[in-house]
Design an enzyme around this catalytic site. Structure first.
Site, PDB file in Angstrom:
ATOM      1  N   GLY A   1       4.019   1.376   0.053  1.00 52.63           N
ATOM      2  CA  GLY A   1       4.534   2.739  -0.038  1.00 52.63           C
ATOM      3  C   GLY A   1       3.434   3.783  -0.059  1.00 52.63           C
ATOM      4  O   GLY A   1       3.515   4.756  -0.820  1.00 52.63           O
TER       5      GLY A   1
ATOM      6  N   GLU B   1       4.606 -10.082  -5.340  1.00 53.87           N
ATOM      7  CA  GLU B   1       4.826  -8.748  -5.908  1.00 53.87           C
ATOM      8  C   GLU B   1       5.398  -8.830  -7.313  1.00 53.87           C
ATOM      9  O   GLU B   1       6.308  -9.598  -7.582  1.00 53.87           O
ATOM     10  CB  GLU B   1       5.751  -7.910  -5.015  1.00 53.87           C
ATOM     11  CG  GLU B   1       6.023  -6.526  -5.609  1.00 53.87           C
ATOM     12  CD  GLU B   1       6.597  -5.505  -4.629  1.00 53.87           C
ATOM     13  OE1 GLU B   1       6.300  -5.577  -3.426  1.00 53.87           O
ATOM     14  OE2 GLU B   1       7.338  -4.627  -5.087  1.00 53.87           O
TER      15      GLU B   1
ATOM     16  N   SER C   1       5.496   4.684   7.258  1.00 51.33           N
ATOM     17  CA  SER C   1       6.203   5.962   7.483  1.00 51.33           C
ATOM     18  C   SER C   1       5.348   7.007   8.202  1.00 51.33           C
ATOM     19  O   SER C   1       5.867   7.754   9.050  1.00 51.33           O
ATOM     20  CB  SER C   1       6.693   6.534   6.152  1.00 51.33           C
ATOM     21  OG  SER C   1       7.622   5.663   5.574  1.00 51.33           O
TER      22      SER C   1
ATOM     23  N   ASP D   1       5.628  -8.731   6.313  1.00 48.90           N
ATOM     24  CA  ASP D   1       5.790  -7.723   5.266  1.00 48.90           C
ATOM     25  C   ASP D   1       7.163  -7.917   4.593  1.00 48.90           C
ATOM     26  O   ASP D   1       8.184  -8.016   5.288  1.00 48.90           O
ATOM     27  CB  ASP D   1       5.717  -6.343   5.953  1.00 48.90           C
ATOM     28  CG  ASP D   1       5.658  -5.193   4.977  1.00 48.90           C
ATOM     29  OD1 ASP D   1       5.191  -5.396   3.845  1.00 48.90           O
ATOM     30  OD2 ASP D   1       6.055  -4.071   5.376  1.00 48.90           O
TER      31      ASP D   1
ATOM     32  N   ASP E   1       8.373 -11.410  -1.258  1.00 45.48           N
ATOM     33  CA  ASP E   1       8.707 -10.340  -2.190  1.00 45.48           C
ATOM     34  C   ASP E   1       9.853 -10.797  -3.088  1.00 45.48           C
ATOM     35  O   ASP E   1      11.024 -10.644  -2.755  1.00 45.48           O
ATOM     36  CB  ASP E   1       9.089  -9.076  -1.407  1.00 45.48           C
ATOM     37  CG  ASP E   1       9.410  -7.907  -2.318  1.00 45.48           C
ATOM     38  OD1 ASP E   1       9.410  -8.107  -3.550  1.00 45.48           O
ATOM     39  OD2 ASP E   1       9.664  -6.805  -1.802  1.00 45.48           O
TER      40      ASP E   1
HETATM   41  P1  13P Z   1       5.456   3.723   3.557  1.00 47.88           P
HETATM   42  O1  13P Z   1       6.921   3.889   3.711  1.00 47.88           O
HETATM   43  O2  13P Z   1       4.913   4.612   2.479  1.00 47.88           O
HETATM   44  O3  13P Z   1       4.699   3.879   4.822  1.00 47.88           O
HETATM   45  O4  13P Z   1       5.195   2.226   3.026  1.00 47.88           O
HETATM   46  C1  13P Z   1       5.134   1.155   3.931  1.00 47.88           C
HETATM   47  C2  13P Z   1       5.119  -0.164   3.241  1.00 47.88           C
HETATM   48  O5  13P Z   1       4.935  -0.297   2.056  1.00 47.88           O
HETATM   49  C3  13P Z   1       5.350  -1.333   4.089  1.00 47.88           C
HETATM   50  O6  13P Z   1       5.425  -2.505   3.351  1.00 47.88           O
HETATM   51  O1  G3H Z   2       8.254  -1.557   3.548  1.00 45.56           O
HETATM   52  C1  G3H Z   2       8.976  -1.451   4.522  1.00 45.56           C
HETATM   53  C2  G3H Z   2       8.428  -1.095   5.840  1.00 45.56           C
HETATM   54  O2  G3H Z   2       8.258   0.289   5.972  1.00 45.56           O
HETATM   55  C3  G3H Z   2       9.243  -1.700   6.937  1.00 45.56           C
HETATM   56  O3  G3H Z   2      10.432  -1.023   7.119  1.00 45.56           O
HETATM   57  O4  G3H Z   2      12.220  -2.765   7.168  1.00 45.56           O
HETATM   58  O5  G3H Z   2      12.537  -0.548   8.294  1.00 45.56           O
HETATM   59  O6  G3H Z   2      10.973  -2.239   9.259  1.00 45.56           O
HETATM   60  P1  G3H Z   2      11.637  -1.686   8.017  1.00 45.56           P
HETATM   61 ZN    ZN Z   3       6.295  -2.236   1.395  1.00 49.88          ZN
END
Ligand code: 13P
Ligand code: G3H
Ligand code: ZN
Length: 335
Positions: free
Chosen positions: A238, A150, A283, A98, A120
């Protein structure tokens, strides 16, 4: 080099094809530890949903990159054993980086068994984003690893850019970006943002219970993108809904969360019925885990065995993931 295929993982190609045809979205859940991965696999096997296990670079450092490879493999083995025990079908699992920010990080993940990576480049200039994304795609595709790019910038927790048009994805750029980079999916910016404070209270209305109702996502941008690249898999980052119940439990048990607002579930359901094939949620898991642990510590202050408080946290996560698959993303019973 460890191929993800040897770990029993799959890339996202087939998952997204089926999601696009079936008008649902595959959940992409972030994890950092054992309880989270157990909860994700349990919930997705029980609801018979495909799943993308998502690791940020921060999570990779936290969990240890070598251990992570085996956690991905362990997830597959756990899934197989659970499915056999319950007489259910095996589910496809992808292990995805990610928000990869460099070519080197993507290579390192691919070499250690990831089946999918995100590069990204959204914070770079358009041309730099194209060049970096193409470089990752050219490398990843040699190993049949899928790549997410992205376009458009998502707000951070503290940045007040949600309402600013310049950060939304520009539909006129997507054809060029997809063609020149060769990406397999595209993350877009239509009003979601990371974290538990996605909107400021003054951007929202309030219902009778005082719950903040944020402005709707920019579906007109998504629809224009769908016209430009018909049938192409779109990703929504998000996408936590920041449930008021979880925030309430946290605050009633010593927490101090303020003005927490997420994306309403009906908005996500609508996005999943359109071209959005992958929905990122981190989150909400953090919130439910924290709620369960805070409540446990408050109710049973003498407990000190981590299993006593991480067990209920894991249960809370299982319930949340099942709910997302069944009632929000529509990914349940799709294997
Ligand atoms: P949230 O913070 O809304 O859970 O988004 C997570 C996310 O986009 C991880 O890449
Ligand atoms: O998009 C971000 C994710 O919520 C991951 O968050 O970098 O704190 O692990 P982190
Ligand atoms: Zn993200």
């Amino acid at each position: 080099m460890t191929s993800y295929k040897d770990l029993g993982l799959v890339n996202t190609k087939e998952m997204f094809k089926k999601a696009m045809e079936g008008k649902y979205a595959v959940p992409a859940y972030n994890f950092n530890n054992m309880e989270q991965i157990q909860a994700i696999i349990s919930a997705c096997v029980e609801t018979q949903s495909p799943v993308i296990l998502q690791v940020s670079s921060g999570a990779r450092k936290y969990a240890n990159q070598t251990l992570l490879k085996y956690m991905g493999q362990g997830a597959v083995e756990m899934m197989k054993a659970m499915a056999a025990e319950k007489g259910l079908k095996e589910i496809p699992i992808a292990l995805h980086l990610d928000h990869g920010d460099t070519f080197e990080l993507c290579v390192s993940c691919i070499e250690s068994g990831f089946s999918s990576v995100m590069i990204d480049g959204s914070h770079h200039s358009y041309e730099e984003n194209v060049a970096l994304t193409k470089k990752v795609v050219d490398y990843a595709h040699q190993y049949d690893v899928t790549v997410e790019g992205e376009l458009g910038v998502l707000a951070g927790i503290e940045d007040d850019v949600v309402a600013e048009k310049s950060t939304y994805t520009k539909p006129e750029e997507v054809v060029d970006f997809v063609n020149r980079t060769g990406v397999d999916s595209l993350a877009i910016s239509i009003g979601t943002s990371h974290g538990a404070n996605k909107f400021k209270p003054e951007q929202c209305t309030q219902n009778e219970e005082g719950v903040y109702i944020p402005p709707p996502l920019k579906f007109e941008i998504l629809e224009e993108i769908m016209k430009q690249i018909p049938g192409f898999p779109i990703v929504l980052h998000g996408s936590s809904s920041v449930p008021v119940e979880a925030v309430k439990i946290i605050n009633e048990n010593g927490g101090a969360l303020k003005d927490s607002v997420g994306i309403p579930e009906d908005q996500l359901r609508k996005a999943a019925s359109l071209a959005v094939c992958k929905v990122n949620i981190d989150s909400d898991g953090r919130l439910w885990m924290t709620a369960a642990i805070r409540k446990h510590f408050n109710d049973k202050p003498a407990d000190f065995d981590p299993r006593k408080y991480l067990g209920p946290a894991r249960e809370a996560l299982i319930n949340m993931y099942k709910h997302k698959n069944e009632s929000v993303l529509g990914s349940a019973n799709k294997v």
